[in-house]
Design an enzyme around this catalytic site. Sequence first.
Site, PDB file in Angstrom:
ATOM      1  N   TRP A 101       0.817  -1.221   0.000  1.00 39.99           N
ATOM      2  CA  TRP A 101       0.000   0.000   0.000  1.00 39.99           C
ATOM      3  C   TRP A 101       0.846   1.264   0.000  1.00 39.99           C
ATOM      4  CZ3 TRP A 101      -4.158  -1.011  -2.180  1.00 39.99           C
ATOM      5  CH2 TRP A 101      -4.874  -2.171  -1.902  1.00 39.99           C
ATOM      6  N   ASP A 171      -2.237   6.472   6.388  1.00 41.92           N
ATOM      7  CA  ASP A 171      -3.259   5.581   5.857  1.00 41.92           C
ATOM      8  C   ASP A 171      -3.627   4.627   6.998  1.00 41.92           C
ATOM      9  OD1 ASP A 171      -4.709   3.552   4.657  1.00 41.92           O
ATOM     10  OD2 ASP A 171      -3.271   3.186   3.031  1.00 41.92           O
ATOM     11  N   LYS A 195     -12.690  -2.005   5.770  1.00 42.42           N
ATOM     12  CA  LYS A 195     -11.947  -2.898   6.652  1.00 42.42           C
ATOM     13  C   LYS A 195     -12.573  -2.879   8.040  1.00 42.42           C
ATOM     14  CE  LYS A 195      -9.164  -3.187   3.115  1.00 42.42           C
ATOM     15  NZ  LYS A 195      -8.027  -2.349   2.832  1.00 42.42           N
TER      16      LYS A 195
END
Length: 362
Positions: A101, A171, A195
């Site tokens: 990511w 993030d 999530k």
Amino acid sequence: MARVFNFSAGPAVLPEEVLLEAAEEMLDYQGTGMSVMEMSHRSKAFEQIIAAAEQDLRDLMQIPDNYRVLFLQGGASQQFAMVPMNLMKNGVADYIHTGQWTKKAISEGKIYGKINVVASSEDKTYSYIPDLKNLELSSNADYVYICHNNTIYGTKYSELPEIGDKILVADMSSSILSEPVEVEKFGLIFAGAQKNIGPAGVTVVIIREDLITEDVLPGTPTMLKYKTHADNNSLYNTPPAYGIYICGKVFKWVKKLGGLEAMKKRNEQKAALLYDYLDQSRLFRGTVVKKDRSLMNVPFVTGSEELDAKFVKEAAAAGLVNLKGHRTVGGMRASIYNAMPLEGVKALVEFMQKFEAENINL
Ligand SMILES: *Cc1c(COP(=O)(O)O)cnc(C)c1O
């Protein structure tokens, strides 16, 4: 009706209570005679839904008054571009590289400016968080970027990097609401909802007010300016209304369970159950350095690809689903987000014990 224990990394398990409540309100939301899906985003009812969702998130995370909360679309991935487009003034940013990511965030950032990778754990397949002291930060960096919990590799920051007065961007897609964080240490926090918050389609951005300006990179589209959404309380255009409604229900559920301190305890208890088993197993082992282990995503392997595949298949047959590791890593990964009950982790560990006994001497 047979519910499984769903260990998916995302979209992921939601609290059953939330789903049941949404089901009850599906045809008639609180006497409006319609579903939230059918409702104008300018209606009184929806205005109350989005305002309550924001307030509950503020309460949960103790978000200071000089921060704005935005409900956006485009996923966490869109933030990889929105962050540099809005925050780059000098055209330079420092990134700590801890997996897939951040890799994507770095390559997106490079479209807009100079990206310095100031620390990386690539040398050991991202199985640890790099040393955060004595980072060689760029004097003119507009911000320092981290991925707080690495969903794929299962690492998490247990402390924040030392960055002086630089702006920290994080993030938090897979760690938001899993434990308390000090929001005031960050300039900007973002998280895709799917999530730990709600359904896919909503991205939460928490941004310090002074970072919301018209001074963005030339060519930045209206929809990609934080200012557009802040000025319009996330109602510049049609927001992901139904998703925000479910997020709001999840916030209330987290509050009811006691807030983020309580979530942390619950998550530590669940994670310890799994890690303790992994640490003494003769068949399975975790892949992450102990001190950097995630509470949310737990990767593990047997050491044999065949056994890994057999495990994933037999676990699914036993109602423990989505345990296959990310396609780039292999092995297994159990995502045990807030909404995964302790019973789910217990069932997983019991199944692993049984599998170990049956397969250890093969
Ligand atoms: C899932 C994930 C993303 C990507 O989210 P999208 O909403 O699919 O863009 C980014 N960062 C982290 C840490 C993630 O877990």
